[in-house]
Design an enzyme around this catalytic site. Structure first.
Site, PDB file in Angstrom:
ATOM      1  N   ASP A 141     -19.521  35.724  74.507  1.00 37.22           N
ATOM      2  CA  ASP A 141     -20.369  35.760  75.690  1.00 37.22           C
ATOM      3  C   ASP A 141     -21.815  35.977  75.252  1.00 37.22           C
ATOM      4  O   ASP A 141     -22.098  36.212  74.078  1.00 37.22           O
ATOM      5  CB  ASP A 141     -19.908  36.834  76.667  1.00 37.22           C
ATOM      6  CG  ASP A 141     -19.943  38.232  76.079  1.00 37.22           C
ATOM      7  OD1 ASP A 141     -20.566  38.421  75.017  1.00 37.22           O
ATOM      8  OD2 ASP A 141     -19.347  39.134  76.679  1.00 37.22           O
TER       9      ASP A 141
ATOM     10  N   ASP B 191     -10.804  34.728  80.735  1.00 36.58           N
ATOM     11  CA  ASP B 191     -10.696  35.853  79.812  1.00 36.58           C
ATOM     12  C   ASP B 191     -10.665  37.137  80.613  1.00 36.58           C
ATOM     13  O   ASP B 191     -11.134  37.181  81.756  1.00 36.58           O
ATOM     14  CB  ASP B 191     -11.883  35.882  78.837  1.00 36.58           C
ATOM     15  CG  ASP B 191     -13.158  36.368  79.514  1.00 36.58           C
ATOM     16  OD1 ASP B 191     -13.420  37.587  79.487  1.00 36.58           O
ATOM     17  OD2 ASP B 191     -13.890  35.535  80.098  1.00 36.58           O
TER      18      ASP B 191
ATOM     19  N   CYS C 144      11.309  38.421  78.950  1.00 39.46           N
ATOM     20  CA  CYS C 144      10.139  38.232  78.084  1.00 39.46           C
ATOM     21  C   CYS C 144      10.568  37.896  76.663  1.00 39.46           C
ATOM     22  O   CYS C 144      11.505  38.496  76.120  1.00 39.46           O
ATOM     23  CB  CYS C 144       9.277  39.494  78.093  1.00 39.46           C
ATOM     24  SG  CYS C 144       7.774  39.344  77.098  1.00 39.46           S
TER      25      CYS C 144
ATOM     26  N   CYS D 142       8.396  38.111  74.002  1.00 37.52           N
ATOM     27  CA  CYS D 142       7.412  38.638  73.056  1.00 37.52           C
ATOM     28  C   CYS D 142       8.084  39.452  71.952  1.00 37.52           C
ATOM     29  O   CYS D 142       9.249  39.848  72.058  1.00 37.52           O
ATOM     30  CB  CYS D 142       6.366  39.489  73.780  1.00 37.52           C
ATOM     31  SG  CYS D 142       6.907  41.162  74.211  1.00 37.52           S
TER      32      CYS D 142
ATOM     33  N   CYS E  87       9.485  42.876  73.186  1.00 37.93           N
ATOM     34  CA  CYS E  87      10.715  42.848  73.979  1.00 37.93           C
ATOM     35  C   CYS E  87      11.923  42.363  73.183  1.00 37.93           C
ATOM     36  O   CYS E  87      13.065  42.658  73.554  1.00 37.93           O
ATOM     37  CB  CYS E  87      10.516  41.980  75.220  1.00 37.93           C
ATOM     38  SG  CYS E  87       9.483  42.770  76.480  1.00 37.93           S
TER      39      CYS E  87
ATOM     40  N   HIS F   6       2.858  42.840  74.300  1.00 35.79           N
ATOM     41  CA  HIS F   6       3.644  42.425  75.476  1.00 35.79           C
ATOM     42  C   HIS F   6       2.741  41.892  76.591  1.00 35.79           C
ATOM     43  O   HIS F   6       2.995  40.812  77.145  1.00 35.79           O
ATOM     44  CB  HIS F   6       4.471  43.599  75.997  1.00 35.79           C
ATOM     45  CG  HIS F   6       5.104  43.316  77.319  1.00 35.79           C
ATOM     46  ND1 HIS F   6       6.255  42.562  77.456  1.00 35.79           N
ATOM     47  CD2 HIS F   6       4.719  43.647  78.587  1.00 35.79           C
ATOM     48  CE1 HIS F   6       6.561  42.449  78.735  1.00 35.79           C
ATOM     49  NE2 HIS F   6       5.645  43.100  79.444  1.00 35.79           N
TER      50      HIS F   6
END
Length: 433
Positions: free
Chosen positions: A112, A327, A365, A367, A370, A396
């Site tokens: 940014d 974002d 999930c 991920c 998990c 996660h």
């Protein structure tokens, strides 16, 4: 927009800068009036859109290795020019080979402009987005004092037509940002996508001040384009960096549309913006409407980035209104405070119910967290104040949002966007949104 408003020195032609012609955006599918899927091309790889861009403020997603961000599916990361300017300095990052090389991130990156942090951390000119002023929003607005300082705060940022003078939140040293300095910092950081320097306003500012700030942002955008052109030609040893203009205007339709039209048509000696960011204060209930005003006016063949959203319903609303990338710091921030996203809503893992949940946070999930750890174990980590708790929950949460946007992207060409929206929002909130 004429070149008369730009700096008088001649600028290099865009075609003379290696790599600029390769930077682009292709729309590959559409749904409804505005939702679209596409691909942003950068020197460090493509970004399939819609895409969620996790935030690595200080060249790191807090508590998580860059390699883990790759594994959870992040296509790009966004770092903060203000923070990296203050520490370790953009010159050092440039010497290291740019942001990606510095943090061992192989994919595309965004930075940014620094404007948001300069203003919001400044506490003056009503740039604080949270309700730190007493009396509520209506009382604050009615006062009409656009330069009021939050109670108990020191004004750290002073805006003028040339730029912003501010004090470092680290040690109080005085610094100066102008459009040219912001471009120099971001070119030094070396991200694939940069944003033009803009003045942040909030819903607490008066209409008159919004108009003044918008004109400042327009003039700063011209200066950003000119400096970007100069630096791009000067730094041909580095890959081309895209510059995206930022649309402000708060809750006012005419200001948002005017800003989008002005920046969308802006050209300085053949140089125009490669994409656009939609910034500033956005009321949640009006998010889709405001994004829609902006996308009505922007060039169709340029990507649009909506700054600062990650909630399930907001993502669907923004994509339906024509936004492409997003974002937000929230997924990692709330994770460090034990809040995690699940298919059926957000929960807090310090609750007693998780002490004996010998199952993943979310059975659906995929991920790393998990598939390897139980909610009971992570509950224990938070209770024991172990750092690993932040790592596992951040992985996660970031995966949850990245995966959701991936599913939305797949649903657009398949014609399943509306069905997916109904299914996911109903599961998360208890009713479709």
């Amino acid at each position: 927009m004429t070149t008369a408003d730009a700096e008088p020195s001649p600028l290099p032609a865009p075609a003379s800068v290696p790599g600029r012609a390769d930077a682009g955006f292709e729309i590959t599918a559409r749904h409804g009036a505005k939702a679209r899927a596409g691909v942003i091309t950068t020197p460090h790889g493509p970004i399939a859109t819609p895409a969620f861009i996790p935030v690595g403020t200080k060249a790191t997603v807090k508590a998580v290795l860059p390699e883990a961000m790759t594994q959870l599916g992040a296509q790009a990361l966004l770092a903060n020019a203000y923070h990296l300017y203050l520490q370790p300095g953009h010159d050092l990052v440039d010497e290291a080979g740019g942001l990606g090389a510095f943090m061992n991130w192989p994919g595309p990156s965004y930075t940014d402009s620094g404007g948001f942090q300069v203003m919001s951390l400044g506490a003056g000119f009503r740039k604080v987005l949270s309700s730190e002023f007493s009396g509520g929003v209506s009382a604050r607005t009615a006062s009409g004092e656009d330069d009021a300082v939050a109670e108990g705060k020191e004004r750290l940022a002073h805006v003028d037509d040339d730029g912003v003078t501010f004090r470092s939140f680290i040690n109080g040293d005085v610094h100066r940002f102008t459009p040219e300095i912001s471009m120099q910092i971001q070119h030094g950081l070396g991200a694939d996508v940069m944003f033009a320097f803009d003045e942040l306003t909030t819903l607490m500012n008066s209409r008159r001040y919004q108009e003044q700030a918008l004109e400042r942002t327009r003039l700063w955008a011209i200066r950003c384009l000119a400096e970007h052109a100069r630096l791009s030609f000067e730094r041909t040893h580095r890959p081309y960096q895209q510059l995206w203009g930022v649309i402000q205007g708060a809750q006012y339709e005419d200001l948002r549309r005017q800003a989008a039209h002005d920046l969308g048509a802006m050209e300085v000696d053949g140089w125009s913006f490669d994409g656009f960011g939609i910034g500033g204060a956005l009321e949640k209930e009006n998010l889709g409407t405001i994004v829609g005003w902006v996308t009505d006016e922007l060039p169709e063949q340029r990507p649009r980035h909506l700054l600062g959203i990650s909630e399930v319903d907001d993502l669907f609303v923004a994509i339906a209104a024509g936004a492409d990338t997003f974002d937000c710091v929230s997924p990692s921030r709330v994770a460090r405070n034990s809040a995690v996203y699940t298919r059926t809503g957000r929960v807090n893992l310090t609750g007693a119910r998780y002490r004996r949940q010998f199952a993943p946070i979310d059975e659906s999930c995929d991920c790393y967290t998990c598939t390897h750890y139980t909610a009971a174990y992570i509950h224990h980590l938070f209770r024991a104040k172990e750092m690993l708790s932040s790592t596992l929950c951040t992985i996660h949460n970031e995966r949850f949002v990245v995966r959701l946007v991936d599913e939305i992207r797949a649903a657009i060409p398949a014609g399943d966007f509306d069905a997916l929206r109904e299914e996911r929002t109903a599961a998360y909130y208890g009713a479709p949104r």
